[in-house]
Structure formats: C-alpha cells, structure tokens
Design an enzyme around this catalytic site. Structure first.
Site, PDB file in Angstrom:
ATOM      1  N   CYS A 155      -2.183  -0.730  -8.023  1.00 34.89           N
ATOM      2  CA  CYS A 155      -3.548  -1.190  -7.746  1.00 34.89           C
ATOM      3  C   CYS A 155      -4.396  -1.133  -9.027  1.00 34.89           C
ATOM      4  CB  CYS A 155      -4.179  -0.344  -6.653  1.00 34.89           C
ATOM      5  SG  CYS A 155      -5.799  -0.969  -6.193  1.00 34.89           S
TER       6      CYS A 155
ATOM      7  N   HIS B 159       5.030  -5.991 -11.082  1.00 34.05           N
ATOM      8  CA  HIS B 159       4.084  -7.075 -11.378  1.00 34.05           C
ATOM      9  C   HIS B 159       3.761  -6.954 -12.864  1.00 34.05           C
ATOM     10  CE1 HIS B 159       0.910  -9.910 -11.289  1.00 34.05           C
ATOM     11  NE2 HIS B 159      -0.064  -9.041 -11.407  1.00 34.05           N
TER      12      HIS B 159
ATOM     13  N   GLN C 183       2.835   0.461   2.920  1.00 33.57           N
ATOM     14  CA  GLN C 183       2.560   0.920   1.558  1.00 33.57           C
ATOM     15  C   GLN C 183       1.517   2.035   1.574  1.00 33.57           C
ATOM     16  OE1 GLN C 183       0.127  -1.341  -1.345  1.00 33.57           O
ATOM     17  NE2 GLN C 183       2.033  -1.532  -2.496  1.00 33.57           N
TER      18      GLN C 183
ATOM     19  N   GLY D 192       2.875 -13.823  -3.568  1.00 36.77           N
ATOM     20  CA  GLY D 192       1.553 -13.366  -3.154  1.00 36.77           C
ATOM     21  C   GLY D 192       0.632 -14.543  -2.928  1.00 36.77           C
ATOM     22  N   ARG D 193      -0.280 -14.728  -3.884  1.00 35.39           N
ATOM     23  CA  ARG D 193      -1.292 -15.772  -3.709  1.00 35.39           C
ATOM     24  C   ARG D 193      -0.668 -17.145  -3.538  1.00 35.39           C
ATOM     25  NH1 ARG D 193      -4.072 -13.907  -9.032  1.00 35.39           N
ATOM     26  NH2 ARG D 193      -1.850 -13.598  -9.447  1.00 35.39           N
TER      27      ARG D 193
ATOM     28  N   LYS E  61       5.895   0.150  -6.175  1.00 31.87           N
ATOM     29  CA  LYS E  61       5.335  -1.121  -6.660  1.00 31.87           C
ATOM     30  C   LYS E  61       4.488  -0.773  -7.873  1.00 31.87           C
ATOM     31  CE  LYS E  61       3.226  -5.450  -5.072  1.00 31.87           C
ATOM     32  NZ  LYS E  61       1.879  -5.480  -5.683  1.00 31.87           N
TER      33      LYS E  61
END
Ligand code: FMN
Length: 317
Positions: free
Chosen positions: A94, A162, A64, A218-219, A133
């Site tokens: 981000c 997201h 990325q 992810g998490r 993304k």
C-alpha cells in the site's frame, strides 16, 4: 501453459458485490485477492466483504491483511481460516502516505529485519498459508532487492510484485528491469502486477518473462472486463454482443449495490468509482464521466446511461 489470472484488489471497486456480479457475466479469472482488511474483530459488519455466505464468485478468493503487528495478524488470519480461507495475503504494497508513515504497507519494506521477524512469529502460529503483495520499495527500489534473498527459506505461497515504489503511487513507469532482477533473487513463485491493460501488453510481458505464469489485472481488468477472456482466448463474440453483455453487467451491478446501500448519493457515488475506469474503454467516455459526476439522483443517472448506450458508443472491446 495457460496463464493463471488474478483479479487485483482495488479498494472501493473489487469488493464482494463487484466480484459476485462480475463472475455472473465474465470468465477468465482464477483467483481474486480481496481489498485489505485492517481489524481484529469477529464482528460480521466489519468482515462483510469476506463473509463466505456473501461471496458467490466462481474463482478462488484470498483475503488480504494490512496489519504489521504479528498478534493482530494472527488473530485475523485465524478468524479467516475458520471461515474457510486457507491462504491469506500480507499487504506490503500500500503506497498511501498515511499508511507508509505508520511503517505499514510499502512503508515497511525498508525494514527487512522486521519483516523477517514478523514472518517467523506469524508462520509458526498460522494454520493458513501466507502470500505477500509487495512493491519494489518504499522510496528506493533497493528495498525489495535486499529483502527477497532473506525470504527464500520461508514457506510462502507466492509473492505478488507491483514493480513501482510506494513513493511513485501509481505514476511513472513500472520498472521492468527491477522486476527482472527480483526474479533472479527469489526461489518463490512470483505473480506480476502492473499496468496490464490490453492483450498486446500481456503478450509483451509474457514473452519477456517466460518463467512467470501468474498475472494480476487491476485497473485494466476493470476498464475492460473482457480482458481475462481475451488473454485466455475464450471465444470472443462480436462488438454488439459484447456491449450488450457489458450493459447487463452494469445493470446487475447497479441492482446489487442498490440492495445494499442506502441513499441515492451513496449509490451513485459507488457507481462513479467503477465508471472512473469503465469510461476509458469508450469513445466519448470523458464526457460521460462528467455527466455522471453531475448526477445526484438515480433517475437522472439512468437517463444519462441509457442515452449514452442508445447511441451505440464505440468500445475498445
Ligand atoms: C484505487 C486503488 C485501490 C487499491 N487497493 C489495493 C488494496 O486494497 N490492496 C492491494 O494490495 N493493492 C491495492 N491496489 C493496487 C492494485 O492491486 C495493483 O497492484 C496496482 O493497481 C497495479 O496494477 P494495475 O496497473 O493492473 O492496476 C489498489 C490500486 C488502486 C488504483
């Protein structure tokens, strides 16, 4: 149709050693998007996370890039192509205030014309395919809704969404209505990313969005490393066997970091970053995290962990 599962980039955790070690012990991921890189150098030390000779994971890897300057992006993407990376991902998600302020990551999302011009310039030059993304927007979720129709003519590999704004960071709810609207505005393949932390959550999302077949963990995938196997219905063992497998994974990860990092504090700091997520799967995890946080040498760290596991803690998996 079997879902295609992506390991999310989580800066500080899902680096090369984590990915390599994870794939020795677990199955289920098809692809990992790697945490972003932000330089144009060919220096191996600056590209260590993506060097093919260091990456042994048994799933596809996609580097990325955070750059918003087309020239820098092209230099880095070409370097990556020479290393064998046929796809690169552009980070437009981000949320860090420092990054957003520089009109990078999700901070660029309100500037749809700049994104379109960037893609025109970059795609004409790139040997690699490009995926994006994104979030719903920087401050307003209308950013993505404005942008998506403008992207339909570009040959993008896919778009990972997201569904939060950058301003939200990781707080508040994901906006599934806005995600649904995004699906209607694009002809690109969409990957969903956000808050999948259990098999039940995955089932609810996949029932609501039957045209989506690509899911990024992810998490939730760090907290429960068995989650990809659970989603793919790969044989599940009993709790004892799972705990043993987790302990072996922990030991191998510790050993992997030990070989690379100098200094006990550095090593324990790195393990703490993963434990921040791991403890959420265990009853009594908060207490363990406190104990680990107070630890400053490896012997004490190992004693703390051994003591915790000796008591056969109850885990979510
Ligand atoms: C600590 C942290 C670091 C992250 N680093 C990156 C990154 O380098 N690149 C990126 O695109 N997303 C990054 N993300 C976002 C995740 O990839 C993911 O999209 C987000 O956490 C939502 O998914 P989740 O709820 O499954 O974690 C990061 C998230 C966290 C919490």
């Amino acid at each position: 149709m079997k879902p295609i599962l992506y390991m999310a980039p989580i800066m500080g955790v899902t680096g090369c050693i984590y990915r390599n070690t994870y794939s020795q012990f677990f199955n289920g991921y098809d692809i990992a998007v790697m945490p972003f890189i932000n330089n144009t150098s060919k220096k191996k030390s600056l590209l260590s996370d993506v060097l093919p000779e260091r990456n042994k994971a048994n799933f596809e890897l996609v580097p990325q890039i955070l750059h918003k300057n087309p020239k820098d992006f092209i230099i880095l993407a070409k370097n990556l192509y020479e290393m064998g990376y046929k796809t690169v991902n552009w980070n437009l998600g981000c949320p860090l205030p420092m990054i957003r302020k520089k009109k990078k990551g999700s901070g660029l999302l309100p500037y749809s014309d700049e994104i379109v011009n960037f893609l025109k310039e970059v795609i004409a030059e790139l040997p690699n395919q490009i995926s994006l993304k994104v979030r719903l927007g920087s401050e307003e979720k209308s950013d993505l809704a404005n942008l998506l129709p403008m992207l339909n003519d570009f040959p993008l590999k896919e778009i990972i969404i997201h569904p939060r704004t950058g301003k939200q960071l990781y707080t508040g709810e994901v906006d599934l209505t806005a995600f649904e609207e995004s699906l209607s505005l694009t002809n690109h393949t969409i990957v969903y990313s956000g808050d999948i932390d259990s098999l039940e959550k995955y089932k609810i999302l996949s029932a609501r969005f039957p045209i989506v077949n690509r899911w990024m963990l992810g998490r939730g995938g760090i907290t429960n490393p068995f989650l990809p196997e659970q989603i793919k219905n790969i044989e599940s063992a009993n709790k004892d066997a799972n705990l043993k497998r987790f302990i072996s994974f922990h030991q191998a990860l510790l050993y992997g970091y030990q070989k690379e990092l100098s200094g006990q504090a550095h090593l324990i700091g790195k393990m703490k970053e993963v434990w921040r997520y791991w403890v959420k799967a265990f009853e009594g995890g908060d207490r363990l995290f406190l104990d680990i946080s107070r630890t400053n040498n490896v012997k004490k760290y190992l004693d703390t962990i051994e003591q915790f596991f000796r008591e056969k803690p109850s885990a979510r998996y």
